[in-house]
Design a protein around this motif. Structure first.
Motif, PDB file in Angstrom:
ATOM      1  N   VAL A 346     -14.979  43.184  36.443  1.00  0.00           N
ATOM      2  CA  VAL A 346     -15.332  42.447  35.962  1.00  0.00           C
ATOM      3  C   VAL A 346     -16.399  42.002  35.182  1.00  0.00           C
ATOM      4  O   VAL A 346     -17.416  42.351  34.691  1.00  0.00           O
ATOM      5  CB  VAL A 346     -15.558  41.493  37.752  1.00  0.00           C
ATOM      6  N   TRP A 347     -15.611  41.469  33.937  1.00  0.00           N
ATOM      7  CA  TRP A 347     -16.584  41.574  31.715  1.00  0.00           C
ATOM      8  C   TRP A 347     -16.307  39.995  32.241  1.00  0.00           C
ATOM      9  O   TRP A 347     -16.236  39.289  32.492  1.00  0.00           O
ATOM     10  CB  TRP A 347     -15.984  42.168  31.281  1.00  0.00           C
ATOM     11  N   VAL A 348     -18.504  39.454  32.885  1.00  0.00           N
ATOM     12  CA  VAL A 348     -19.040  37.752  32.653  1.00  0.00           C
ATOM     13  C   VAL A 348     -19.928  38.056  31.373  1.00  0.00           C
ATOM     14  O   VAL A 348     -20.113  39.186  30.578  1.00  0.00           O
ATOM     15  CB  VAL A 348     -19.564  38.279  33.573  1.00  0.00           C
ATOM     16  N   ALA A 349     -20.544  37.089  31.677  1.00  0.00           N
ATOM     17  CA  ALA A 349     -21.093  36.579  29.939  1.00  0.00           C
ATOM     18  C   ALA A 349     -22.307  37.679  30.607  1.00  0.00           C
ATOM     19  O   ALA A 349     -23.163  38.394  29.069  1.00  0.00           O
ATOM     20  CB  ALA A 349     -21.270  35.026  29.992  1.00  0.00           C
ATOM     21  N   GLY A 350     -23.151  36.895  31.501  1.00  0.00           N
ATOM     22  CA  GLY A 350     -24.594  37.101  31.114  1.00  0.00           C
ATOM     23  C   GLY A 350     -25.044  37.313  32.823  1.00  0.00           C
ATOM     24  O   GLY A 350     -23.701  37.062  33.755  1.00  0.00           O
ATOM     25  N   PRO A 351     -26.627  37.628  33.325  1.00  0.00           N
ATOM     26  CA  PRO A 351     -26.975  37.987  34.575  1.00  0.00           C
ATOM     27  C   PRO A 351     -26.615  36.918  35.417  1.00  0.00           C
ATOM     28  O   PRO A 351     -26.331  37.002  36.903  1.00  0.00           O
ATOM     29  CB  PRO A 351     -28.101  38.067  34.579  1.00  0.00           C
ATOM     30  N   ALA A 352     -26.695  35.709  35.007  1.00  0.00           N
ATOM     31  CA  ALA A 352     -25.595  34.742  36.249  1.00  0.00           C
ATOM     32  C   ALA A 352     -24.759  34.508  36.469  1.00  0.00           C
ATOM     33  O   ALA A 352     -24.877  34.453  38.060  1.00  0.00           O
ATOM     34  CB  ALA A 352     -25.866  33.103  35.067  1.00  0.00           C
ATOM     35  N   ALA A 353     -23.753  35.149  36.190  1.00  0.00           N
ATOM     36  CA  ALA A 353     -22.341  35.440  36.808  1.00  0.00           C
ATOM     37  C   ALA A 353     -22.459  36.882  37.925  1.00  0.00           C
ATOM     38  O   ALA A 353     -21.439  36.671  38.050  1.00  0.00           O
ATOM     39  CB  ALA A 353     -21.036  35.849  35.409  1.00  0.00           C
ATOM     40  N   ARG A 354     -22.792  37.419  36.945  1.00  0.00           N
ATOM     41  CA  ARG A 354     -23.543  38.835  38.256  1.00  0.00           C
ATOM     42  C   ARG A 354     -23.669  37.957  39.305  1.00  0.00           C
ATOM     43  O   ARG A 354     -23.647  38.556  40.705  1.00  0.00           O
ATOM     44  CB  ARG A 354     -24.335  39.688  37.496  1.00  0.00           C
ATOM     45  N   GLU A 355     -25.135  37.971  39.738  1.00  0.00           N
ATOM     46  CA  GLU A 355     -25.455  36.904  40.712  1.00  0.00           C
ATOM     47  C   GLU A 355     -24.941  36.582  41.296  1.00  0.00           C
ATOM     48  O   GLU A 355     -24.772  36.192  42.792  1.00  0.00           O
ATOM     49  CB  GLU A 355     -26.798  36.108  40.349  1.00  0.00           C
ATOM     50  N   ARG A 356     -24.020  35.583  41.212  1.00  0.00           N
ATOM     51  CA  ARG A 356     -22.738  34.704  41.258  1.00  0.00           C
ATOM     52  C   ARG A 356     -21.994  34.807  42.052  1.00  0.00           C
ATOM     53  O   ARG A 356     -21.735  35.114  43.512  1.00  0.00           O
ATOM     54  CB  ARG A 356     -22.010  33.589  40.281  1.00  0.00           C
ATOM     55  N   TYR A 357     -21.873  36.363  41.658  1.00  0.00           N
ATOM     56  CA  TYR A 357     -20.404  37.049  42.635  1.00  0.00           C
ATOM     57  C   TYR A 357     -20.925  37.930  44.091  1.00  0.00           C
ATOM     58  O   TYR A 357     -20.217  38.096  44.664  1.00  0.00           O
ATOM     59  CB  TYR A 357     -20.288  38.268  42.024  1.00  0.00           C
ATOM     60  N   ALA A 358     -22.662  38.466  43.614  1.00  0.00           N
ATOM     61  CA  ALA A 358     -23.347  39.130  44.825  1.00  0.00           C
ATOM     62  C   ALA A 358     -23.154  37.976  45.779  1.00  0.00           C
ATOM     63  O   ALA A 358     -23.350  38.190  46.418  1.00  0.00           O
ATOM     64  CB  ALA A 358     -24.373  38.842  44.239  1.00  0.00           C
ATOM     65  N   LEU A 359     -23.836  36.458  45.121  1.00  0.00           N
ATOM     66  CA  LEU A 359     -23.780  35.910  46.243  1.00  0.00           C
ATOM     67  C   LEU A 359     -22.602  34.848  46.858  1.00  0.00           C
ATOM     68  O   LEU A 359     -22.938  34.358  48.127  1.00  0.00           O
ATOM     69  CB  LEU A 359     -24.820  34.578  45.956  1.00  0.00           C
ATOM     70  N   ALA A 360     -21.456  35.628  46.157  1.00  0.00           N
ATOM     71  CA  ALA A 360     -20.759  34.466  46.861  1.00  0.00           C
ATOM     72  C   ALA A 360     -19.696  36.098  47.850  1.00  0.00           C
ATOM     73  O   ALA A 360     -19.675  35.748  48.232  1.00  0.00           O
ATOM     74  CB  ALA A 360     -18.812  34.734  45.859  1.00  0.00           C
ATOM     75  N   ASP A 361     -20.397  36.787  47.649  1.00  0.00           N
ATOM     76  CA  ASP A 361     -19.782  38.266  48.498  1.00  0.00           C
ATOM     77  C   ASP A 361     -18.057  37.908  48.361  1.00  0.00           C
ATOM     78  O   ASP A 361     -17.778  38.130  50.500  1.00  0.00           O
ATOM     79  CB  ASP A 361     -20.797  37.424  50.171  1.00  0.00           C
ATOM     80  N   VAL A 362     -17.674  38.046  48.066  1.00  0.00           N
ATOM     81  CA  VAL A 362     -16.227  37.853  47.797  1.00  0.00           C
ATOM     82  C   VAL A 362     -15.071  39.455  47.442  1.00  0.00           C
ATOM     83  O   VAL A 362     -14.605  39.970  47.287  1.00  0.00           O
ATOM     84  CB  VAL A 362     -15.929  37.362  46.798  1.00  0.00           C
TER      85      VAL A 362
END
Length: 692
Positions: A346-362
């Motif tokens: 999964v290619w994301v723009a920056g750290p925010a998206a990485r954190e978002r996936y971690a918090l979403a736990d999908v």
């Protein structure tokens, strides 16, 4: 303010839609009365009105014409009834016994209708013969023996063909009713039948062996040979609806700049002409079995701008690695779809998206998330300070209502009109309104509010025009825009002006043109400059066309007002001030905590009471308390500017391609190890069978 459309408005809309069908029905009634009385003037007027209404229905209300067809009131039935009423009128007008003459006219009409239906059958056969299992652009497909499609009137528009070809017979029958001479009716019917016969001939020629394209299997063999010669290494896979092409188009330029030989893989035939101008070879493979031919190609990895039901089909190919790049990132749950775990990375723009996936736990592992920035944001110009002219340009770009019914998705319904009203009340504001293309597609209230917002803006522009009479760019600006538009249209749409979905025609006309993408980029830049120069600085604008795109609007805006969406993330590349409308029902602090992209901008309540203070902070930078926060949030959302996003995107593609190559080599080694065991097992089984 309530956004529900008023009953009078809905009634007016319904009345306009029913105007043509009602007129058509009344014309048939009047024609029947004219035939039975008999009344020649009434017959002529009713027939002419009915034909005009039918033609207008096909021209402007295709959906209503289709609805009548579902009621069995097809155009064929309507034309038959119209002609029978004319024949009935002739029988009523004549006082003597002319049964034989009119029997001949009826037989002539039957011949015409038989030719019409035969033409429809032949057109269907021709369409099937021309429908190849793949569609291409930017690939030399001359080996497929393609030819230009027959005229659309003959090939596809059966209803319009019947009305057009049947016009001489209707005129002839009316002339006979006036003059009493049957020659007019016979001549008109003969002309109609001749038109239908010629149309049949034009189509039948296309079924000759020498005029047909290659057989489907030959076309697929040609495609495999082209793959072997071109040897694609990277690509983009896209599948979606008619309004989703923008999701793929935003990745065209970054894809073109990747190392290797790129390719675009589509699944829907209509999407081939919706992809913007590019030099990249495009291939559409509607069937899964044909898509699987990519398994044995040199293609190593594909990027995916969106999820679709057909994505799972290409994920089955084990020799290709897949990266989900998304078409935009926001704090909404849709940016963390559980489907993302189906991809290799999964290619994301920056750290925010990485954190978002971690918090979403999908189910997306952190090791599979790679930060690449947003390579398409290079065109966005940086913040240059407070507005220098007399007007502050405000871009209001709300998102759409989404599929989940969350009232906080879009501000259009609850806050849109208040925001626009407050902005228009400031004499120093120039408003650009760019709604999402899908606005109103789910919630009719959003569509109705969007219409009212545009009405408000048009009224405000008209008022300003009266105040600035004569203060407009001269005719030279309009001429320059027209010239630039023609140039850009020639480069981007000249091959696809025909709305007919003749895929083979597209393949025939879209041969490779090296350097075309660079020419389109230069022409687009020149067009944008001409576009903005063609309007006075005080004029409010509604931007709903594909051009100018949202990035071009970013570059002329001093302030953005939007919703929680990827528009905010992309706009932050400029570090200009922005505001987010809060229609979620949450208190402001909870709203900021729930959506991190809001933290560097102002929050507007549904009543838009904060607009004056927001405009003041834009005009007087010393009152802008979010400047430092925007720079920090930009880094958090989009990642560092060094190395540039283009470089990080290319590095990610190269690494994933190398992983695909290593996987292929491992598959080959495992296959070589399995084959001897299979042979040994087969020998043992054969020995046991013989011994037994």
């Amino acid at each position: 303010m309530s956004a529900s459309s008023s009953p009078p408005s809905r009634l007016r809309t319904a009345a306009r839609r029913l105007l043509l069908p009602t007129g058509l029905g009344l014309a048939f009634v009047a024609q029947a009365v004219g035939a039975l009385l008999p009344s020649v003037p009434l017959l002529i007027a009713a027939t002419a009105a009915g034909l005009a209404a039918d033609l207008a229905l096909h021209r402007w209300q295709g959906g209503m014409a289709a609805a009548l067809g579902k009621l069995q009131a097809t155009v064929s039935v309507r034309q038959v009834v119209r002609d029978l009423l004319l024949v009935t009128a002739l029988l009523r007008i004549e006082e003597q016994d002319y049964e034989e003459r009119y029997l001949a006219l009826v037989c002539g009409l039957l011949v015409f209708y038989a030719l019409h239906f035969a033409c429809q059958a032949v057109a269907t056969a021709v369409r099937r013969s021309r429908t190849l299992p793949l569609v291409t652009r930017n690939i030399d497909a001359s080996a497929l023996r393609l030819s230009a499609a027959p005229p659309a009137l003959v090939m596809r528009r059966a209803g319009l063909r019947l009305l057009t070809f049947g016009l001489p017979s209707s005129v002839g029958l009316l002339a006979t009713a006036v003059t009493g001479s049957g020659r007019w009716a016979a001549a008109g019917i003969a002309v109609s039948a001749a038109f239908a016969a010629v149309a049949n001939g034009v189509l039948l020629v296309r079924l000759l062996p020498g005029r047909r394209p290659v057989a489907p299997e030959e076309a697929l063999e040609w495609f495999e040979a082209w793959l072997a010669e071109y040897q694609p290494t990277v690509g983009m896979y896209f599948s979606g609806g008619t309004s989703s092409a923008y999701q793929a188009n935003m990745w065209l330029e970054p894809l073109a700049r990747l190392e290797g030989r790129p390719i675009i893989v589509l699944r829907e035939r209509f999407m081939v002409k919706k992809i913007a101008s590019t030099d990249i070879p495009i291939v559409c493979l509607p069937k899964v079995a044909d898509l699987m031919r990519l398994e044995h190609s040199t293609l190593k990895m594909l990027i995916h701008p969106s999820n679709s039901g057909k994505t799972s089909q290409v994920l089955r190919i084990p020799t290709i690695k897949h990266a989900f790049v998304n078409h935009g990132e926001s704090d909404k749950l849709s940016s963390c779809n559980p489907y993302a775990k189906a991809y290799d990375e999964v290619w994301v723009a920056g750290p925010a998206a990485r954190e978002r996936y971690a918090l979403a736990d999908v189910g997306v592992d952190d090791k599979d998330v790679r930060e690449i920035g947003r390579p398409q944001l290079d065109v966005i110009q940086p913040y240059a300070g407070a507005p220098t002219g007399p007007y502050t340009t405000v871009l209001y770009a709300p998102t759409w209502e989404g599929w989940d019914g969350n009232p906080g998705n879009t501000s259009v319904v609850e806050a849109g009109e208040n925001i626009v009203r407050a902005l228009l009340a400031d004499p120093g504001v120039r408003l650009l309104y760019k709604p999402h293309p899908l606005t109103g597609s789910v919630d009719p209230r959003a569509g109705a509010a969007n219409v009212r917002i545009q009405q408000m803006i048009r009224a405000a522009s008209a008022k300003r025009a009266a105040e600035h009479a004569g203060d407009r760019p001269g005719p030279a600006a309009a001429q320059e825009l027209a010239r630039r538009t023609a140039e850009l249209d020639r480069l981007t749409t000249s091959s696809f002006r025909d709305s007919a979905d003749d895929a083979e025609r597209m393949m025939l006309q879209s041969v490779p043109e090296p350097g075309r993408a660079a020419a389109v980029t230069a022409a687009t830049t020149a067009w944008e400059a001409a576009y903005w120069a063609s309007f006075p600085a005080w004029e409010h604008l509604i931007v709903t066309d594909a051009r100018p795109n949202v990035y071009a609007c970013f570059n002329v805006a001093d302030l953005l007002i939007s919703d929680v969406s990827s528009v905010i993330s992309d706009y932050l590349a400029s570090e200009k001030p922005y505001a987010v409308a809060n229609t979620s029902g949450l208190p402001e602090q909870e709203f900021r905590d729930a959506f991190p992209t809001v933290r560097a901008g102002a929050v507007l309540s549904p009543d838009a009471a904060g607009i004056p203070a927001l405009l003041e902070s834009v005009r007087r930078p010393e009152k802008d308390t979010y400047a430092e926060a925007r720079a920090e949030l930009k880094l958090h959302l989009l990642g560092p500017s060094d190395p540039p996003s283009v470089v990080r995107f290319n590095d990610a593609a190269r690494a994933l391609g190398a992983a695909a190559e290593a996987h292929r080599e491992g598959m080959a080694v495992r296959a070589l190890a399995v084959i001897p065991k299979q042979r040994e097992t087969g020998t043992e089984l054969e020995s046991e069978r013989v011994t037994g």
